[in-house]
Every structure is written in structure tokens, then in C-alpha cells.
Scaffold this motif. Structure first.
Motif, PDB file in Angstrom:
ATOM      1  N   ASN A 295       0.910  -1.174   0.108  1.00  0.00           N
ATOM      2  CA  ASN A 295      -0.073   0.055   0.095  1.00  0.00           C
ATOM      3  C   ASN A 295       0.824   1.280   0.150  1.00  0.00           C
ATOM      4  OD1 ASN A 295      -2.505  -1.152  -0.297  1.00  0.00           O
ATOM      5  ND2 ASN A 295      -2.826  -1.398   2.008  1.00  0.00           N
ATOM      6  N   ASP A 296       1.822   1.421   0.783  1.00  0.00           N
ATOM      7  CA  ASP A 296       2.449   2.641   0.758  1.00  0.00           C
ATOM      8  C   ASP A 296       3.883   2.713   0.008  1.00  0.00           C
ATOM      9  OD1 ASP A 296       0.907   4.077   2.401  1.00  0.00           O
ATOM     10  OD2 ASP A 296       1.907   3.114   4.230  1.00  0.00           O
ATOM     11  N   ASP A 297       3.835   1.696  -0.965  1.00  0.00           N
ATOM     12  CA  ASP A 297       5.142   1.774  -2.060  1.00  0.00           C
ATOM     13  C   ASP A 297       4.784   3.035  -3.145  1.00  0.00           C
ATOM     14  OD1 ASP A 297       6.396  -0.458  -0.691  1.00  0.00           O
ATOM     15  OD2 ASP A 297       5.762  -1.840  -2.195  1.00  0.00           O
ATOM     16  N   HIS A 298       5.741   3.099  -3.900  1.00  0.00           N
ATOM     17  CA  HIS A 298       5.497   4.116  -4.945  1.00  0.00           C
ATOM     18  C   HIS A 298       5.948   3.403  -6.410  1.00  0.00           C
ATOM     19  CE1 HIS A 298       6.205   7.449  -7.826  1.00  0.00           C
ATOM     20  NE2 HIS A 298       5.154   7.799  -7.032  1.00  0.00           N
ATOM     21  N   ILE A 299       5.013   3.573  -7.381  1.00  0.00           N
ATOM     22  CA  ILE A 299       5.174   2.892  -8.473  1.00  0.00           C
ATOM     23  C   ILE A 299       5.459   4.007  -9.521  1.00  0.00           C
ATOM     24  CG2 ILE A 299       4.190   1.577 -10.408  1.00  0.00           C
ATOM     25  CD1 ILE A 299       3.027  -0.157  -8.343  1.00  0.00           C
ATOM     26  N   SER A 300       6.592   3.846 -10.286  1.00  0.00           N
ATOM     27  CA  SER A 300       6.762   4.686 -11.533  1.00  0.00           C
ATOM     28  C   SER A 300       6.742   3.917 -12.544  1.00  0.00           C
ATOM     29  CB  SER A 300       8.067   5.522 -11.481  1.00  0.00           C
ATOM     30  OG  SER A 300       8.055   6.332 -10.273  1.00  0.00           O
TER      31      SER A 300
ATOM     32  N   LEU B 258      -4.572   4.157 -11.859  1.00  0.00           N
ATOM     33  CA  LEU B 258      -5.778   5.121 -11.372  1.00  0.00           C
ATOM     34  C   LEU B 258      -6.934   4.450 -10.274  1.00  0.00           C
ATOM     35  CD1 LEU B 258      -6.601   8.117 -11.073  1.00  0.00           C
ATOM     36  CD2 LEU B 258      -7.952   7.982 -13.004  1.00  0.00           C
ATOM     37  N   SER B 259      -7.067   3.237 -11.116  1.00  0.00           N
ATOM     38  CA  SER B 259      -8.201   2.094 -10.241  1.00  0.00           C
ATOM     39  C   SER B 259      -7.582   1.276  -8.914  1.00  0.00           C
ATOM     40  CB  SER B 259      -8.988   1.301 -11.438  1.00  0.00           C
ATOM     41  OG  SER B 259      -7.908   0.458 -11.856  1.00  0.00           O
ATOM     42  N   HIS B 260      -6.238   1.573  -8.634  1.00  0.00           N
ATOM     43  CA  HIS B 260      -5.766   0.622  -7.974  1.00  0.00           C
ATOM     44  C   HIS B 260      -4.941   1.357  -6.789  1.00  0.00           C
ATOM     45  CE1 HIS B 260      -6.688  -2.427 -10.873  1.00  0.00           C
ATOM     46  NE2 HIS B 260      -7.074  -3.175  -9.803  1.00  0.00           N
ATOM     47  N   VAL B 261      -4.393   2.613  -7.243  1.00  0.00           N
ATOM     48  CA  VAL B 261      -3.425   3.298  -6.603  1.00  0.00           C
ATOM     49  C   VAL B 261      -3.739   4.696  -6.231  1.00  0.00           C
ATOM     50  CG1 VAL B 261      -1.040   3.887  -6.124  1.00  0.00           C
ATOM     51  CG2 VAL B 261      -1.651   1.758  -7.261  1.00  0.00           C
ATOM     52  N   THR B 262      -3.596   5.286  -4.976  1.00  0.00           N
ATOM     53  CA  THR B 262      -3.791   6.963  -4.913  1.00  0.00           C
ATOM     54  C   THR B 262      -2.712   7.586  -5.670  1.00  0.00           C
ATOM     55  OG1 THR B 262      -2.398   6.832  -2.998  1.00  0.00           O
ATOM     56  CG2 THR B 262      -4.945   6.643  -2.667  1.00  0.00           C
ATOM     57  N   LYS B 263      -3.205   8.858  -6.095  1.00  0.00           N
ATOM     58  CA  LYS B 263      -2.216   9.507  -7.186  1.00  0.00           C
ATOM     59  C   LYS B 263      -1.010   9.664  -6.590  1.00  0.00           C
ATOM     60  CE  LYS B 263      -1.925  11.978 -10.765  1.00  0.00           C
ATOM     61  NZ  LYS B 263      -1.108  11.234 -11.904  1.00  0.00           N
ATOM     62  N   GLU B 264      -0.698   9.855  -5.199  1.00  0.00           N
ATOM     63  CA  GLU B 264       0.516  10.090  -4.765  1.00  0.00           C
ATOM     64  C   GLU B 264       1.457   8.929  -4.650  1.00  0.00           C
ATOM     65  OE1 GLU B 264      -2.566   9.629  -1.384  1.00  0.00           O
ATOM     66  OE2 GLU B 264      -2.303  10.976  -2.898  1.00  0.00           O
ATOM     67  N   HIS B 265       0.869   8.052  -5.077  1.00  0.00           N
ATOM     68  CA  HIS B 265       1.618   6.529  -4.702  1.00  0.00           C
ATOM     69  C   HIS B 265       2.080   6.113  -6.513  1.00  0.00           C
ATOM     70  CE1 HIS B 265       0.350   6.399  -0.723  1.00  0.00           C
ATOM     71  NE2 HIS B 265       1.490   6.109  -0.627  1.00  0.00           N
ATOM     72  N   TYR B 266       1.917   6.859  -7.364  1.00  0.00           N
ATOM     73  CA  TYR B 266       2.433   6.578  -8.579  1.00  0.00           C
ATOM     74  C   TYR B 266       2.579   7.678  -9.558  1.00  0.00           C
ATOM     75  CZ  TYR B 266      -1.991   7.273 -11.295  1.00  0.00           C
ATOM     76  OH  TYR B 266      -2.964   8.156 -11.838  1.00  0.00           O
ATOM     77  N   ASN B 267       3.461   7.611 -10.447  1.00  0.00           N
ATOM     78  CA  ASN B 267       3.518   8.430 -11.757  1.00  0.00           C
ATOM     79  C   ASN B 267       4.023   7.619 -12.955  1.00  0.00           C
ATOM     80  OD1 ASN B 267       6.330   8.388 -10.286  1.00  0.00           O
ATOM     81  ND2 ASN B 267       6.724   9.563 -12.113  1.00  0.00           N
ATOM     82  N   ILE B 268       3.785   8.330 -14.067  1.00  0.00           N
ATOM     83  CA  ILE B 268       4.044   7.794 -15.325  1.00  0.00           C
ATOM     84  C   ILE B 268       4.895   8.696 -16.050  1.00  0.00           C
ATOM     85  CG2 ILE B 268       3.130   6.930 -17.626  1.00  0.00           C
ATOM     86  CD1 ILE B 268       0.630   6.433 -16.068  1.00  0.00           C
ATOM     87  N   LYS B 269       5.928   8.433 -16.446  1.00  0.00           N
ATOM     88  CA  LYS B 269       7.171   9.183 -17.093  1.00  0.00           C
ATOM     89  C   LYS B 269       7.265   8.555 -18.726  1.00  0.00           C
ATOM     90  CE  LYS B 269      10.390  12.046 -17.364  1.00  0.00           C
ATOM     91  NZ  LYS B 269      10.358  13.561 -17.045  1.00  0.00           N
TER      92      LYS B 269
ATOM     93  N   VAL C  49      15.991   5.786 -13.337  1.00  0.00           N
ATOM     94  CA  VAL C  49      15.973   5.049 -11.995  1.00  0.00           C
ATOM     95  C   VAL C  49      16.830   5.744 -11.014  1.00  0.00           C
ATOM     96  CG1 VAL C  49      16.921   2.993 -10.855  1.00  0.00           C
ATOM     97  CG2 VAL C  49      15.536   2.599 -13.012  1.00  0.00           C
ATOM     98  N   ASN C  50      17.733   6.673 -11.633  1.00  0.00           N
ATOM     99  CA  ASN C  50      18.566   7.259 -10.417  1.00  0.00           C
ATOM    100  C   ASN C  50      18.046   8.518 -10.001  1.00  0.00           C
ATOM    101  OD1 ASN C  50      21.026   5.349 -10.530  1.00  0.00           O
ATOM    102  ND2 ASN C  50      21.930   6.487 -12.280  1.00  0.00           N
ATOM    103  N   GLU C  51      17.314   9.024 -11.075  1.00  0.00           N
ATOM    104  CA  GLU C  51      16.711  10.422 -10.552  1.00  0.00           C
ATOM    105  C   GLU C  51      15.564   9.997  -9.491  1.00  0.00           C
ATOM    106  OE1 GLU C  51      14.651  12.140 -14.095  1.00  0.00           O
ATOM    107  OE2 GLU C  51      16.346  11.958 -15.086  1.00  0.00           O
ATOM    108  N   GLU C  52      14.954   8.769  -9.912  1.00  0.00           N
ATOM    109  CA  GLU C  52      13.926   8.476  -8.834  1.00  0.00           C
ATOM    110  C   GLU C  52      14.377   7.898  -7.494  1.00  0.00           C
ATOM    111  OE1 GLU C  52      10.271   8.929  -9.000  1.00  0.00           O
ATOM    112  OE2 GLU C  52      11.032  10.610 -10.326  1.00  0.00           O
TER     113      GLU C  52
END
Length: 118
Positions: free
Chosen positions: A35-40, A70-81, A99-102
Motif C-alpha cells: 500500500n505505501d510503496d510508490h510505482i513509477s 488510477l483504479s488501484h493506487v492513490t495518485k500520490e503513490h504512482y507516476n508515469i514518465k 531510476v537514478n533520478e527517482e
């Protein structure tokens, strides 16, 4: 007993629109994400290749993963680059720079290559 905070992971999943990249995304998301992980989600695109099938086009890649996340993760826990490929830079270098930037802790790849070569 001492409570130990478990660190949350920052996942980067490199995708290209292929079924292989969707499988990598699904494996990461379903088997490892908490739940509190972040996905990019990162995709290196080449706008000069407009002849590619729709699923390999930047807008389709973005929309596909945005809809799922968007249907599974809150907006603050993901981004698309979406990264436009520099002609002189290999895709892997673009991804590793991101990967290094993030400051990611994990990287998932699911590329087969758009040429279908192993």
C-alpha cells in the motif's frame, strides 16, 4: 519485541506497450506492491515511429497504465514518465538515468523489443 519500520519501496517498471511489459507490470503490481510503496512506470518513446501499432504509441501506453493505476493506487503513490528517446542514447541508458533520478529501490523490465528479436 521491538517494532521495526519496514521501508517502503520505490518501484520503476519499464514498459514499451508489449505483452511482455504488461506481464512485468502485473507481476510487480500483484505480487510485490504494498500500500505505501510508490510505482513509477517509465516508457522510452520515439515519436518518429508513428507507423507502430497503436498499443506501442506513447499516448496509448500512457492511457493504459494510467487507467490501471488510477483504479488501484492513490495518485500520490504512482507516476508515469514518458521519455522521448535521444537518437544517440540507448533505451537502457534513458531508463537507468530515470531510476537514478527517482532513487528507485527496484527496477522491473518487460521489454522484448519492438522488432520482436530475442
Amino acid at each position: 519485541m521491538v517494532d521495526v519500520d519496514v521501508p517502503h519501496y520505490k518501484w520503476v517498471i519499464a514498459v514499451d506497450g508489449s505483452d511482455h511489459s504488461m506481464e512485468a507490470f502485473n507481476q510487480c503490481f500483484k505480487e510485490f506492491y504494498e500500500n505505501d510503496d510508490h510505482i513509477s512506470v517509465v516508457s522510452v518513446t520515439d515519436k518518429s515511429k508513428s507507423y507502430l501499432p497503436l498499443k506501442f504509441q506513447p499516448n496509448a501506453i500512457y492511457d493504459t497504465y494510467h487507467t490501471i493505476l488510477l483504479s488501484h493506487v492513490t495518485k500520490e503513490h504512482y507516476n508515469i514518465k514518458m521519455i522521448e528517446k535521444n537518437k544517440d542514447t540507448p533505451v537502457r541508458k534513458h531508463v537507468l538515468e530515470y531510476v537514478n533520478e527517482e532513487k528507485a529501490t527496484m527496477l522491473f523490465f518487460g521489454y522484448r523489443g519492438r522488432k520482436g528479436e530475442n
